[in-house]
Design an enzyme around this catalytic site. Structure first.
Site, mmCIF file in Angstrom:
data_model
loop_
_atom_site.group_PDB
_atom_site.id
_atom_site.type_symbol
_atom_site.label_atom_id
_atom_site.label_comp_id
_atom_site.label_asym_id
_atom_site.label_seq_id
_atom_site.Cartn_x
_atom_site.Cartn_y
_atom_site.Cartn_z
ATOM 1 C CE LYS A 48 36.676 32.984 48.505
ATOM 2 N NZ LYS A 48 37.114 32.504 49.814
ATOM 3 C CD GLN A 92 36.616 29.830 52.376
ATOM 4 O OE1 GLN A 92 36.971 30.118 51.241
ATOM 5 N NE2 GLN A 92 35.980 30.706 53.155
ATOM 6 C CG ASP A 115 42.504 35.073 51.681
ATOM 7 O OD1 ASP A 115 41.763 35.801 50.999
ATOM 8 O OD2 ASP A 115 42.197 33.932 52.062
#
Ligand code: NAP
Length: 287
Positions: A48, A92, A115
């Site tokens: 990422k 994460q 997200d």
């Protein structure tokens, strides 16, 4: 059979993002919180970061030890929420078992939720559709963009989603439903899984079990989206027996090179949109 090429679509999205970022005086900043030293999570975060650099987004990785307390993690998130230089936050997953994942997700400012996991953002697209929210759930939105890129009709089709997690299965079912598909969601307790998968015009599999879906479980001409990531040594496999299923499918995603790259591209898309929204909000507040 044709491949649903996620790498190609991701490059297209990243190119558009690069253009948007180049026009922004203050570059978007994505904060990635990595707890522990799970090798797969470390790879995802590095990847990422790499794509952020390609598009001009600034990425910051905050590494915390696996035994970090929930309290300390909540404090880190609260600091990131307050930091005006941070446009978006991504924690994460998975988190260590002693940390309540829901509490952590709820602590992220919805205006920085890269997200699209916060209930406020999730609820918006579940209630209306994702155009109502600036962010979209990264993996499922990448999937529908991939289907749309290849002009695959969703409306009126029977979509079968195998897996019901909050990050993939459930939101994928919702996005397909938003687009007029008739959706069946299967999971661990589904009796006779092949009876459902064989009905699918569009089959999305997000389980995490290599070769779960075999050729006899797929209808001829089906569109197959394989979300699974199963590491065997240094190789990565999906949940679908690609060699045999690809002989029956009309379209299929490869693993790697399918859903993975579009997930990252969508996450970065969310980051840039959040930065733009913050700028517009600050401008309005000044007036
Ligand atoms: P998860 O939270 O572990 O969920 C797995 C789901 O599969 C659960 O809903 C589970 O059912 C269901 N399941 C387990 N065994 C099953 C079986 N035999 N038959 C039918 N359903 C079964 O996983 P996730 O986070 O959704 O991820 C799924 C896979 O996608 C993993 O391999 C992950 O690494 C991968 N992934 C890839 C990307 C990407 O960008 N490519 C992004 C996210 C995830 P229950 O709910 O009943 O337990």
């Amino acid at each position: 059979m044709a491949l649903l090429d996620g790498k190609k679509l991701a490059q297209k999205i990243l190119k558009e993002l690069k253009k948007q970022v180049s026009r922004m005086k203050k570059k978007p900043v994505l904060a990635m919180v990595l707890v522990g030293d799970d090798p797969a999570s470390s790879i995802y975060v590095r990847r990422k970061g790499f794509f952020c650099a390609e598009t001009g987004i600034v990425s910051k990785t905050l590494k915390l030890p696996a035994d970090v307390s929930e309290k300390k993690l909540l404090k880190v998130i609260s600091q990131l929420n307050k930091d005006k230089n941070i446009s978006a936050i991504m924690v994460q997953l998975p988190l260590p078992k002693h940390i309540n994942k829901i509490k952590i997700i709820e602590a992220i400012d919805p205006g920085k939720d890269a997200d699209c996991l916060h209930p406020e953002n999730y609820g918006k697209f579940a209630q209306v559709d994702e155009s109502y929210s600036v962010v979209a759930p990264a993996t499922p939105f990448g999937i529908v963009r991939l289907l749309e890129e290849y002009k695959i009709k969703i409306e009126g089709k029977h979509a079968v989603v195998v897996g019901r997690s909050n990050i993939v299965g459930k939101p994928a079912a919702q996005l397909l439903l938003n687009r007029g598909a008739t959706v069946t969601v299967c999971h661990r307790h589904t009796k006779n899984l092949p009876a459902f998968t064989r009905q699918a015009d569009i089959l999305v599999v997000a389980v995490g079990k290599k070769n779960l879906i075999k050729a006899e479980m797929v209808k001829k001409g089906a569109v197959v989206v394989d979300v699974g990531v199963n590491r065997v040594g240094k190789k990565i496999f999906g949940d679908v027996d690609f060699d045999n299923v690809s002989k029956k499918a009309s379209f299929i995603t490869p693993v790697p090179g399918g859903v993975g790259p579009t997930t990252i591209a969508t996450l970065l898309w969310n980051t840039v949109q959040l930065a733009r929204l913050a700028k517009a909000t600050a401008k309005r507040a000044k007036k």
